[in-house]
Design a protein around this motif. Structure first.
Motif, PDB file in Angstrom:
ATOM      1  N   GLY A 185      52.977  48.087   8.631  1.00 36.91           N
ATOM      2  CA  GLY A 185      51.616  48.011   9.143  1.00 36.91           C
ATOM      3  C   GLY A 185      51.578  47.687  10.621  1.00 36.91           C
ATOM      4  O   GLY A 185      50.546  47.287  11.158  1.00 36.91           O
ATOM      5  N   GLN A 186      52.705  47.841  11.285  1.00 35.48           N
ATOM      6  CA  GLN A 186      52.816  47.593  12.718  1.00 35.48           C
ATOM      7  C   GLN A 186      53.241  48.885  13.425  1.00 35.48           C
ATOM      8  O   GLN A 186      53.831  49.775  12.806  1.00 35.48           O
ATOM      9  CB  GLN A 186      53.883  46.536  13.017  1.00 35.48           C
ATOM     10  N   SER A 187      52.943  48.967  14.707  1.00 34.01           N
ATOM     11  CA  SER A 187      53.436  50.056  15.552  1.00 34.01           C
ATOM     12  C   SER A 187      53.971  49.452  16.840  1.00 34.01           C
ATOM     13  O   SER A 187      53.476  48.420  17.314  1.00 34.01           O
ATOM     14  CB  SER A 187      52.336  51.066  15.862  1.00 34.01           C
ATOM     15  N   GLY A 188      54.983  50.098  17.384  1.00 33.46           N
ATOM     16  CA  GLY A 188      55.569  49.648  18.634  1.00 33.46           C
ATOM     17  C   GLY A 188      55.090  50.492  19.798  1.00 33.46           C
ATOM     18  O   GLY A 188      55.293  51.709  19.810  1.00 33.46           O
ATOM     19  N   ILE A 189      54.423  49.863  20.755  1.00 34.16           N
ATOM     20  CA  ILE A 189      53.993  50.547  21.970  1.00 34.16           C
ATOM     21  C   ILE A 189      55.152  50.505  22.959  1.00 34.16           C
ATOM     22  O   ILE A 189      55.696  49.434  23.249  1.00 34.16           O
ATOM     23  CB  ILE A 189      52.748  49.880  22.586  1.00 34.16           C
ATOM     24  N   VAL A 190      55.516  51.650  23.480  1.00 34.46           N
ATOM     25  CA  VAL A 190      56.641  51.747  24.419  1.00 34.46           C
ATOM     26  C   VAL A 190      56.131  52.317  25.734  1.00 34.46           C
ATOM     27  O   VAL A 190      55.458  53.351  25.758  1.00 34.46           O
ATOM     28  CB  VAL A 190      57.749  52.654  23.855  1.00 34.46           C
ATOM     29  N   THR A 191      56.426  51.636  26.827  1.00 28.54           N
ATOM     30  CA  THR A 191      56.057  52.116  28.155  1.00 28.54           C
ATOM     31  C   THR A 191      56.930  51.426  29.194  1.00 28.54           C
ATOM     32  O   THR A 191      57.761  50.585  28.859  1.00 28.54           O
ATOM     33  CB  THR A 191      54.559  51.873  28.445  1.00 28.54           C
ATOM     34  N   THR A 192      56.747  51.800  30.446  1.00 33.29           N
ATOM     35  CA  THR A 192      57.488  51.204  31.557  1.00 33.29           C
ATOM     36  C   THR A 192      56.505  50.682  32.588  1.00 33.29           C
ATOM     37  O   THR A 192      55.498  51.335  32.879  1.00 33.29           O
ATOM     38  CB  THR A 192      58.419  52.245  32.219  1.00 33.29           C
ATOM     39  N   LEU A 257      55.982  37.857  37.578  1.00 30.46           N
ATOM     40  CA  LEU A 257      56.617  38.876  38.414  1.00 30.46           C
ATOM     41  C   LEU A 257      55.603  39.577  39.317  1.00 30.46           C
ATOM     42  O   LEU A 257      55.872  40.655  39.849  1.00 30.46           O
ATOM     43  CB  LEU A 257      57.357  39.901  37.545  1.00 30.46           C
ATOM     44  N   GLY A 258      54.455  38.958  39.503  1.00 28.97           N
ATOM     45  CA  GLY A 258      53.443  39.519  40.398  1.00 28.97           C
ATOM     46  C   GLY A 258      52.606  40.586  39.722  1.00 28.97           C
ATOM     47  O   GLY A 258      52.549  40.686  38.494  1.00 28.97           O
ATOM     48  N   ALA A 259      51.957  41.396  40.544  1.00 27.43           N
ATOM     49  CA  ALA A 259      51.066  42.441  40.037  1.00 27.43           C
ATOM     50  C   ALA A 259      51.859  43.490  39.263  1.00 27.43           C
ATOM     51  O   ALA A 259      53.001  43.818  39.604  1.00 27.43           O
ATOM     52  CB  ALA A 259      50.324  43.096  41.195  1.00 27.43           C
ATOM     53  N   LEU A 260      51.232  44.002  38.215  1.00 30.36           N
ATOM     54  CA  LEU A 260      51.864  44.999  37.354  1.00 30.36           C
ATOM     55  C   LEU A 260      51.206  46.355  37.531  1.00 30.36           C
ATOM     56  O   LEU A 260      50.020  46.454  37.824  1.00 30.36           O
ATOM     57  CB  LEU A 260      51.739  44.590  35.884  1.00 30.36           C
ATOM     58  N   ARG A 261      52.012  47.391  37.310  1.00 29.81           N
ATOM     59  CA  ARG A 261      51.475  48.748  37.316  1.00 29.81           C
ATOM     60  C   ARG A 261      52.245  49.571  36.292  1.00 29.81           C
ATOM     61  O   ARG A 261      53.473  49.596  36.306  1.00 29.81           O
ATOM     62  CB  ARG A 261      51.613  49.382  38.695  1.00 29.81           C
ATOM     63  N   VAL A 262      51.511  50.208  35.368  1.00 37.86           N
ATOM     64  CA  VAL A 262      52.153  51.058  34.363  1.00 37.86           C
ATOM     65  C   VAL A 262      52.600  52.348  35.045  1.00 37.86           C
ATOM     66  O   VAL A 262      51.802  53.053  35.654  1.00 37.86           O
ATOM     67  CB  VAL A 262      51.185  51.366  33.203  1.00 37.86           C
ATOM     68  N   VAL A 263      53.905  52.648  34.946  1.00 38.53           N
ATOM     69  CA  VAL A 263      54.442  53.825  35.634  1.00 38.53           C
ATOM     70  C   VAL A 263      54.976  54.874  34.655  1.00 38.53           C
ATOM     71  O   VAL A 263      55.428  55.932  35.074  1.00 38.53           O
ATOM     72  CB  VAL A 263      55.557  53.426  36.626  1.00 38.53           C
ATOM     73  N   GLY A 264      54.928  54.599  33.383  1.00 37.47           N
ATOM     74  CA  GLY A 264      55.375  55.574  32.385  1.00 37.47           C
ATOM     75  C   GLY A 264      54.267  55.873  31.402  1.00 37.47           C
ATOM     76  O   GLY A 264      53.263  55.155  31.327  1.00 37.47           O
ATOM     77  N   GLY A 265      54.435  56.945  30.660  1.00 40.25           N
ATOM     78  CA  GLY A 265      53.483  57.229  29.593  1.00 40.25           C
ATOM     79  C   GLY A 265      53.555  56.164  28.529  1.00 40.25           C
ATOM     80  O   GLY A 265      54.519  55.388  28.453  1.00 40.25           O
TER      81      GLY A 265
END
Length: 406
Positions: A185-192, A257-265
């Motif tokens: 009942g869980q899903s893993g979100i994967v991104t960078t 680690l400071g400001a974050l930005r999603v860089v991957g899908g």
């Protein structure tokens, strides 16, 4: 008539085919995969390769090509808290104990495309054909061969068919091999993500009520995320706009680690436990996720697949050198014996860990935090856990896992 057909061109299928062909150039081996030839180059995910997997890739002659893109994990931090907690106390760290015996980090984070690309490149000089956009439609076996029908209309006669076609393996079903399976009942979100400050090789795993949130160091100021949520919440987050996603991400990642930005899908993958009741049948073997799919809480899924590769390749090559028929069930059962207990143990371990940590029951939280604190104060026990994670524990490891050629 060929000797071996490997179905599945991911890292497990590719490394198995390369290992077999490298050790026994006279064997006629083919690999098929339903994906287009360049699909692997678009894979944005990254994986943790432990020492044993690194040894195997070194034996195959591809680690030097992968290494420039690999980021060593020098430190691990484990916390247990709620999402809204202002402070996340650290209950367990691995630093000095997290260094392997040979002085190298126990694991590296590596982009999947670097691993797959290096194996694809290694196949060509070996004369190993890879048939992309081709899959196994059906197969049947007799005492001497496996007759395999491909999606391009061609047929192959092979002494052995190896299914590396993933956790929902069609070939496993065709072979009539049953599984033990249930959904978490869980899903893993994967991104960078990209961040302002360097991670200094630190991997963190935050145990939150819905599931673990892991940040894993990559080259530069980037980290790979494995973010576990209840499936409905995970799907909602993946489908939300960037502002909502990044706001929820910051609540879990924090601002260290400071400001974050999603860089991957970003993608969500449903999680469950799948264990094949048998790994082999006459002229047929399972490897990788086709044999076992486990929860990512320990980061061992990919590394279990590489262990399968090392054990199956050694089993087949030794049988061939003895003049035995490599597709006989009596030969393949050695591989099953070698791998079955380890995969069952890892499946049970990850299942227990997920149930223990993916909840917010106060007595359970107190007990598990006490346990983490005890481990943190016992260097010998830390070293034991790291040795297990490296994939080097045990007396009868396949040779490639310890850096020896077959």
């Amino acid at each position: 008539m060929i000797d071996i057909l490997v179905a599945g061109g991911g890292y497990v299928g590719l490394s198995l085919a390369v290992a077999l062909k490298k050790a026994a150039p006279h064997l006629q081996i083919e690999l098929v995969d339903p994906a287009p030839a360049d699909a692997w180059a678009r894979d944005e995910r990254a994986s943790a390769l432990v020492a044993a997997a690194r040894n195997l890739l070194d034996v195959l002659g591809v680690w030097d090509e992968i290494a420039p893109e690999a980021e060593p994990i020098r430190r691990m931090v484990i916390t247990d808290s709620r999402t809204a907690d202002p402070v996340r106390p650290v209950f367990l760290t691995f630093e000095g104990a997290g260094i392997a015996v040979d002085g190298t980090p126990f694991a590296h984070m590596v982009p999947n495309r670097a691993v797959t690309g290096s194996l694809v490149a290694a196949a060509e000089p070996l004369g190993l054909p890879i048939n992309w956009a081709t899959s196994v439609v059906d197969f049947s076996t007799d005492p001497h061969t496996s007759t395999i029908r491909l999606s391009n209309g061609e047929t192959r006669q092979a002494r052995l068919l190896v299914a590396c076609d993933g956790v929902r393996s069609r070939l496993r079903d065709i072979a009539g091999i049953k599984t033990v399976r249930f959904d978490y009942g869980q899903s893993g979100i994967v991104t960078t993500v990209e961040h302002e400050r360097p991670h200094e090789g630190t991997a963190e795993e935050h145990f939150l009520p819905a599931g673990p949130f892991a940040t894993l160091p990559m080259k530069g100021n980037r980290s790979s995320l494995v973010w576990i949520e209840r499936t409905d919440d995970a799907n909602r987050l993946v489908e939300s706009d960037d502002l909502v996603f990044e706001e929820e991400l910051e609540r879990r990642f924090g601002h260290k680690l400071g400001a974050l930005r999603v860089v991957g899908g970003r993608k969500a993958f449903p999680l469950g436990l799948t264990l094949a009741r048998s790994f082999v049948a006459p002229r047929f073997a399972l490897a990788g996720d086709a044999a076992h799919g486990i929860h990512p809480i320990s980061g061992q899924g990919l590394n279990l697949g590489f262990k399968d590769v090392a054990a199956l390749a050694e089993t087949v090559i030794e049988a061939d050198r003895l003049g035995l028929d490599i597709g006989l069930l009596s030969v393949l059962e050695r591989y099953e014996t070698w791998r079955r207990f380890d995969t069952f143990r890892m499946g049970v371990t990850t299942d227990v860990l997920n149930r223990l940590f993916s909840n917010d029951i106060t007595p359970v939280r107190v007990a598990r935090d006490l346990g983490l604190g005890i481990v943190d104060r016992l260097p010998g026990l830390k070293s034991f856990f790291i040795r297990q994670a490296e994939g080097l524990a045990g007396r009868s490891q396949p040779r490639m896992l310890v850096g020896e050629a077959i």
